[in-house]
Motif scaffolding. Structure first.
Motif: not given
Ligand SMILES: [Ca+2]
Length: 340
Positions: A34, A40-41, A157-158, A204, A272
């Protein structure tokens, strides 16, 4: 190959098929992010690219799990900076899900465009808009159909909306299998970043309509799932102080500056990055798996680790074996490694 696999030289199969090591072969890997709602993504995507340069992962595709049109080109900007602009990118085709905000108001839990529009506009990309990217479900099905059986690691990671839709997908030109059959055939393991263990919630899993997708995936996903909860990476603050020469011009570093209203070196929790490191390297000497139970999911997406087994659910969650300082060093070294 990670330290653990060097020591053992074999694939370790834990109960219920939690394949943790890849015995000399880099994992075939799909990242579902996301990228937009937090920075952090961006660091996690940088880490995945760095691990690709080190020969530790075969990135098959990346997916966007939010509805905004800037996330796909922003993701492309980071990959392109690393020389990996050819990585296929798919995106959620639902403009109402986790979208909106604006770069004039940098951070904030409900701002999904705090830095992505600027990355999309200012950096070279292979996509100009999310409208140019294929539907994530179509790219998932195409990518999985092309892979050997039981070979693919998917890492979210979302939110889990793309995976829920993949589960519901029907046969198409890529495969005669429906979504569940295709996942069962091709996916070795799903690594989910989110939730909180042994009980709790996270963005998330629960924010803004995510809960229904969390419940569908956690209750019905047909392969082993490993959970990297927010308690793993959350306490570890990381940033871009190291290797300034190697990170100059990296759009991932720029994402931190924009998210933090101009402060490029401000640190952020590493939810993440923890997921990326586990999904690609396995537990090594850093992590261990808690097994013997499953995630019980409430309607709002919050979870409770529950002892005992439920047929069809193969769950485990990650626990740290080392101090946070060790993981901080590893995350930042990879984030700031630079490009080849
Ligand atoms: Ca994320």
């Amino acid at each position: 190959m990670n330290l653990h696999s060097l020591l053992l030289g074999v694939v370790v199969l834990l109960p219920f098929g939690f394949s943790t090591l890849n015995a000399g072969e880099a994992p075939r890997y799909i990242l579902d992010t996301d990228l937009a709602s937090d920075c952090d993504d961006a660091a996690a995507v940088a880490m995945a690219n760095a691990l690709m340069d080190r020969g530790e992962v075969r990135i098959l595709a990346m997916m966007i799990s939010t509805g905004g049109s800037y996330s796909a080109p922003a993701l492309s900007a980071i990959n392109t900076w690393y020389g990996h602009g050819a990585i296929p990118i798919g995106t959620l085709k639902d403009p109402t899900f986790w979208s909106g905000g604006g770069s004039e108001k940098p951070s904030g839990a409900y701002n999904y465009e705090s830095y992505t529009p600027i990355l999309a506009e200012r950096f070279p990309t292979t996509l100009k808009s999310g409208a140019d990217a294929p539907d994530a479900i179509d790219l998932y099905r195409q990518t999985l159909a092309e892979q050997p059986d039981a070979s693919v690691v998917i890492n979210t990671i979302g939110p889990l909306i793309n995976l829920a839709r993949l589960m519901e997908s029907g046969p198409d030109d890529h495969s005669s299998l429906n979504g569940l059959e295709l996942i069962r055939a091709k996916v070795k393991q799903l690594v989910v970043t989110g939730g909180k263990n042994p009980a709790g919630s996270s963005s998330n899993f629960s924010k803004s309509g995510a809960g229904v997708h969390t419940r569908k995936v956690l209750d019905g996903w047909p392969t082993p799932i490993v959970f990297v909860g927010n308690e793993v990476g959350g306490p570890i603050l990381t940033g871009w102080r190291r290797n300034p020469g190697a990170t100059e011009g990296n759009p991932a570093r720029e994402a931190y500056r924009l998210f933090h209203a101009g402060d490029a070196l401000k640190e952020r929790a590493s939810w993440d990055q923890a997921g990326i490191l586990y999904a690609i390297r396995g537990p090594g000497m850093l992590f261990e798996l808690v097994e013997g139970g499953y995630q019980k999911v409430a309607d709002d997406g919050s979870t409770t680790w529950t002892s005992g087994m439920v047929s069809g659910r193969h769950h485990a969650y990650v626990r740290k074996r080392v101090k946070d300082e060790v993981l901080k060093d590893m995350f930042e070294d990879l984030m700031t490694q630079g490009r080849k």
